[in-house]
Scaffold this motif. Structure first.
Motif, PDB file in Angstrom:
ATOM      1  N   HIS A   1      -7.756  29.704  41.458  1.00 38.51           N
ATOM      2  CA  HIS A   1      -7.771  28.315  41.897  1.00 38.51           C
ATOM      3  C   HIS A   1      -6.721  27.490  41.155  1.00 38.51           C
ATOM      4  CE1 HIS A   1      -9.167  24.346  42.960  1.00 38.51           C
ATOM      5  NE2 HIS A   1      -9.378  24.068  41.678  1.00 38.51           N
ATOM      6  N   ILE A   2      -5.917  26.734  41.895  1.00 37.22           N
ATOM      7  CA  ILE A   2      -4.925  25.837  41.308  1.00 37.22           C
ATOM      8  C   ILE A   2      -5.584  24.497  41.040  1.00 37.22           C
ATOM      9  CG2 ILE A   2      -2.769  24.602  41.745  1.00 37.22           C
ATOM     10  CD1 ILE A   2      -1.846  27.043  43.360  1.00 37.22           C
ATOM     11  N   ASP A   3      -5.549  24.050  39.786  1.00 37.93           N
ATOM     12  CA  ASP A   3      -6.309  22.868  39.387  1.00 37.93           C
ATOM     13  C   ASP A   3      -5.512  21.571  39.449  1.00 37.93           C
ATOM     14  OD1 ASP A   3      -4.628  23.128  37.243  1.00 37.93           O
ATOM     15  OD2 ASP A   3      -6.207  23.454  35.741  1.00 37.93           O
ATOM     16  N   GLN A   4      -4.368  21.605  40.121  1.00 36.41           N
ATOM     17  CA  GLN A   4      -3.566  20.405  40.325  1.00 36.41           C
ATOM     18  C   GLN A   4      -3.399  20.159  41.823  1.00 36.41           C
ATOM     19  OE1 GLN A   4      -1.772  18.463  37.639  1.00 36.41           O
ATOM     20  NE2 GLN A   4      -3.502  19.444  36.627  1.00 36.41           N
ATOM     21  N   LEU A   5      -3.279  18.902  42.207  1.00 37.20           N
ATOM     22  CA  LEU A   5      -2.979  18.565  43.599  1.00 37.20           C
ATOM     23  C   LEU A   5      -1.477  18.724  43.802  1.00 37.20           C
ATOM     24  CD1 LEU A   5      -4.092  17.456  46.298  1.00 37.20           C
ATOM     25  CD2 LEU A   5      -3.482  15.159  45.466  1.00 37.20           C
ATOM     26  N   VAL A   6      -1.088  19.702  44.628  1.00 38.29           N
ATOM     27  CA  VAL A   6       0.330  20.026  44.776  1.00 38.29           C
ATOM     28  C   VAL A   6       0.708  20.014  46.255  1.00 38.29           C
ATOM     29  CG1 VAL A   6       2.179  21.599  44.124  1.00 38.29           C
ATOM     30  CG2 VAL A   6       0.076  21.547  42.771  1.00 38.29           C
ATOM     31  N   PRO A   7       1.118  18.854  46.788  1.00 42.06           N
ATOM     32  CA  PRO A   7       1.653  18.825  48.151  1.00 42.06           C
ATOM     33  C   PRO A   7       3.074  19.385  48.153  1.00 42.06           C
ATOM     34  CG  PRO A   7       1.710  16.627  47.188  1.00 42.06           C
ATOM     35  CD  PRO A   7       1.064  17.521  46.169  1.00 42.06           C
ATOM     36  N   ILE A   8       3.377  20.222  49.096  1.00 42.23           N
ATOM     37  CA  ILE A   8       4.695  20.874  49.118  1.00 42.23           C
ATOM     38  C   ILE A   8       5.286  20.802  50.531  1.00 42.23           C
ATOM     39  CG2 ILE A   8       4.281  22.405  47.168  1.00 42.23           C
ATOM     40  CD1 ILE A   8       4.016  23.845  50.668  1.00 42.23           C
TER      41      ILE A   8
END
Length: 342
Positions: free
Chosen positions: A284-291
């Motif tokens: 799980h990636i624990d940062q909000l990362v819009p790409i």
């Protein structure tokens, strides 16, 4: 008076030639493998292939972590002269009965015990379903390496003998991330529990449509030559993203192959392939990362392997018009506590 169902079962079970523990171990650890059609078919086809006919004919074979001894029975059917099926667990009792029922006990010797305490002759072929979650978790690989170094002849073979590990990223918009599920319940603050859950990799299935990068091969292993200390490693990665999305998961999958096997014989746990019981390992990636399409997420992926657990360090960065994450480190653990290193 008719006996209760449980009592009837126990009475019938007592007539079997293996213990209750052996039955439980077989059901818990072996059924999933036997029911995995993708993996079972691949082993069967590799063992039966014409190119391997000479390898098994008259050979002395060792199956490491034999479980039900199914692979031992396959190689015996292919003409192996002598087969040692070794397992430290009580499931060896089930294997012994299966071997006897198939009339192969004159060829196959089932041994229950620690492989490091055995005395065996030189071995022509080692077969083993040594793969675990994320390829190297809780597997029989250490035992295979020990057996290889002690008994395998210089020109001997290992089935399977190669494996590769891949990394990609995916979205998981249909599932709320752990921090939301665990932060609060019934008015209670569970944030500490949430932080623990976020650090536990999950074995699960990712669908092809969820992938937002091409998988990158990050590690390769040749079982004929690898050393135990090389099972802990750190490798760089650089993933180019394929669509506008919010990334939720790092995804690890693997494949493995057999000696001189063509590419179509590879067994893959890629989300694009038929599902196996190993599925994929999800972080799980624990940062909000819009790409956006064409963005890069890069960093390093490190595995530290111990007796009862794997530790993962994922250092990564991503930069675009919306985010500027220069260096972010996430730490994960798969399995329980252990101080002893393998």
């Amino acid at each position: 008076m008719e006996q209760p169902n449980e009592e009837k079962f126990l009475q019938r079970f007592s007539q079997m030639s293996f213990s209750h523990n052996a039955f439980i171990e077989f059901m818990n650890n072996q059924e999933v493998f036997i029911m995995d059609d993708v993996v079972m078919t691949a082993f069967r086809d590799a063992i039966r292939s014409q190119r391997n006919a000479e390898i098994f004919a008259g050979a002395t074979v060792l199956e490491v972590g034999c479980g039900s001894a199914l692979l031992s029975m396959m190689v015996a059917k292919q003409g192996a002269a002598r087969v040692f099926a070794v397992d430290s667990g009580d499931v060896a009792q089930v294997a012994r009965q299966l071997v006897r029922q198939n009339g192969l006990d004159s060829v196959i010797e089932v041994i229950q015990g620690d492989i490091k305490e055995l005395q065996l002759p030189p071995i022509d072929v080692i077969v083993s379903k040594w793969m675990g979650a994320c390829l190297v978790y809780n597997s029989a690989l250490d035992q295979v390496i020990f057996a290889r170094d002690k008994w395998l002849k210089p020109k001997g073979c290992i089935f399977p003998n190669t494996a590769r590990l891949y990394l990609s990223v995916a979205e998981d918009r249909d599932v709320k991330p752990p921090r939301h599920r665990w932060s609060r319940f019934a008015g209670l603050n569970l944030s500490h529990a949430a932080s623990i859950v976020q650090r536990l990799p999950k074995v699960g299935r990712v669908l092809q449509r969820q992938l937002i990068s091409e998988p990158q091969q990050i590690w390769h292993m040749d079982v004929r030559t690898i050393k135990r200390e090389q099972l802990s490693f750190s490798v760089p990665f650089k993933l180019q993203l394929l669509s506008q999305e919010i990334i939720d998961l790092f995804v690890v999958h693997f494949d493995f192959g057999f000696p001189d096997g063509p590419p179509e014989e590879l067994v893959s746990t890629n989300p694009c392939a038929r599902s196996t019981h190993w599925q994929q390992t999800l972080f799980h990636i624990d940062q909000l990362v819009p790409i956006h399409r064409g963005d890069i997420i890069a960093g390093s992926f490190a595995v530290s392997r111990a007796v009862n657990h794997l530790d993962f360090d994922i250092d990564w960065s991503c930069r675009n018009k919306l985010v500027n994450i220069k260096r972010h480190k996430q730490i994960f653990r798969m399995g329980g506590e252990s101080k002893e290193k393998t």
